[in-house]
Write a protein that holds these residues in place. Structure first.
Motif, PDB file in Angstrom:
ATOM      1  N   ARG A 256       0.830  -1.209   0.000  1.00  0.00           N
ATOM      2  CA  ARG A 256       0.000   0.000   0.000  1.00  0.00           C
ATOM      3  C   ARG A 256       0.866   1.262   0.000  1.00  0.00           C
ATOM      4  O   ARG A 256       0.577   2.223  -0.704  1.00  0.00           O
ATOM      5  CB  ARG A 256      -0.931  -0.010   1.216  1.00  0.00           C
TER       6      ARG A 256
ATOM      7  N   ALA B 152       3.854   1.500  -1.254  1.00  0.00           N
ATOM      8  CA  ALA B 152       4.404   1.605  -2.613  1.00  0.00           C
ATOM      9  C   ALA B 152       3.367   2.160  -3.568  1.00  0.00           C
ATOM     10  O   ALA B 152       3.674   3.005  -4.426  1.00  0.00           O
ATOM     11  CB  ALA B 152       4.894   0.236  -3.086  1.00  0.00           C
ATOM     12  N   GLN B 153       2.133   1.729  -3.419  1.00  0.00           N
ATOM     13  CA  GLN B 153       1.056   2.228  -4.286  1.00  0.00           C
ATOM     14  C   GLN B 153       0.850   3.729  -4.072  1.00  0.00           C
ATOM     15  O   GLN B 153       0.733   4.484  -5.048  1.00  0.00           O
ATOM     16  CB  GLN B 153      -0.236   1.464  -3.981  1.00  0.00           C
ATOM     17  N   ILE B 154       0.817   4.161  -2.844  1.00  0.00           N
ATOM     18  CA  ILE B 154       0.651   5.597  -2.543  1.00  0.00           C
ATOM     19  C   ILE B 154       1.795   6.405  -3.139  1.00  0.00           C
ATOM     20  O   ILE B 154       1.582   7.498  -3.653  1.00  0.00           O
ATOM     21  CB  ILE B 154       0.548   5.815  -1.020  1.00  0.00           C
ATOM     22  N   ASN B 155       3.003   5.847  -3.117  1.00  0.00           N
ATOM     23  CA  ASN B 155       4.179   6.533  -3.648  1.00  0.00           C
ATOM     24  C   ASN B 155       4.380   6.302  -5.141  1.00  0.00           C
ATOM     25  O   ASN B 155       5.403   6.693  -5.708  1.00  0.00           O
ATOM     26  CB  ASN B 155       5.422   6.107  -2.874  1.00  0.00           C
ATOM     27  N   GLU B 156       3.403   5.646  -5.775  1.00  0.00           N
ATOM     28  CA  GLU B 156       3.433   5.345  -7.212  1.00  0.00           C
ATOM     29  C   GLU B 156       4.667   4.537  -7.607  1.00  0.00           C
ATOM     30  O   GLU B 156       5.272   4.766  -8.650  1.00  0.00           O
ATOM     31  CB  GLU B 156       3.317   6.633  -8.030  1.00  0.00           C
ATOM     32  N   CYS B 157       5.035   3.590  -6.740  1.00  0.00           N
ATOM     33  CA  CYS B 157       6.149   2.686  -7.033  1.00  0.00           C
ATOM     34  C   CYS B 157       5.607   1.380  -7.591  1.00  0.00           C
ATOM     35  O   CYS B 157       4.500   0.963  -7.253  1.00  0.00           O
ATOM     36  CB  CYS B 157       6.936   2.368  -5.762  1.00  0.00           C
ATOM     37  N   VAL B 158       6.386   0.715  -8.395  1.00  0.00           N
ATOM     38  CA  VAL B 158       6.019  -0.593  -8.904  1.00  0.00           C
ATOM     39  C   VAL B 158       6.222  -1.603  -7.783  1.00  0.00           C
ATOM     40  O   VAL B 158       7.263  -1.643  -7.147  1.00  0.00           O
ATOM     41  CB  VAL B 158       6.879  -0.968 -10.125  1.00  0.00           C
TER      42      VAL B 158
END
Length: 61
Positions: free
Chosen positions: A52, A54-60
């Motif tokens: 989550r 990573a998703q918030i930080n726009e990471c793969v």
């Protein structure tokens, strides 16, 4: 893939990265060990939180 230039070599990319900063490799390893081996969170919840973030930080993921 790293965004910084890491020297070529036969070792894994992460190993070559830590070879560039030997003074940080010990403390980083201790931190990682604490997060993964001494966490009070269940493994599934910890990984869900990691995904989550990573998703918030726009990471793969």
């Amino acid at each position: 893939m790293a965004r910084i230039r890491i020297p070529d070599g036969p070792e894994e990319e992460l190993h070559r990265l830590w070879m560039m900063t030997p003074a940080l490799s010990g403390p980083a390893s201790a931190f990682s060990g604490a997060v993964y081996n001494e966490s009070k969170l269940p493994v599934r919840l910890r990984e869900l939180l990691r995904m989550r973030i990573a998703q918030i930080n726009e990471c793969v993921v």
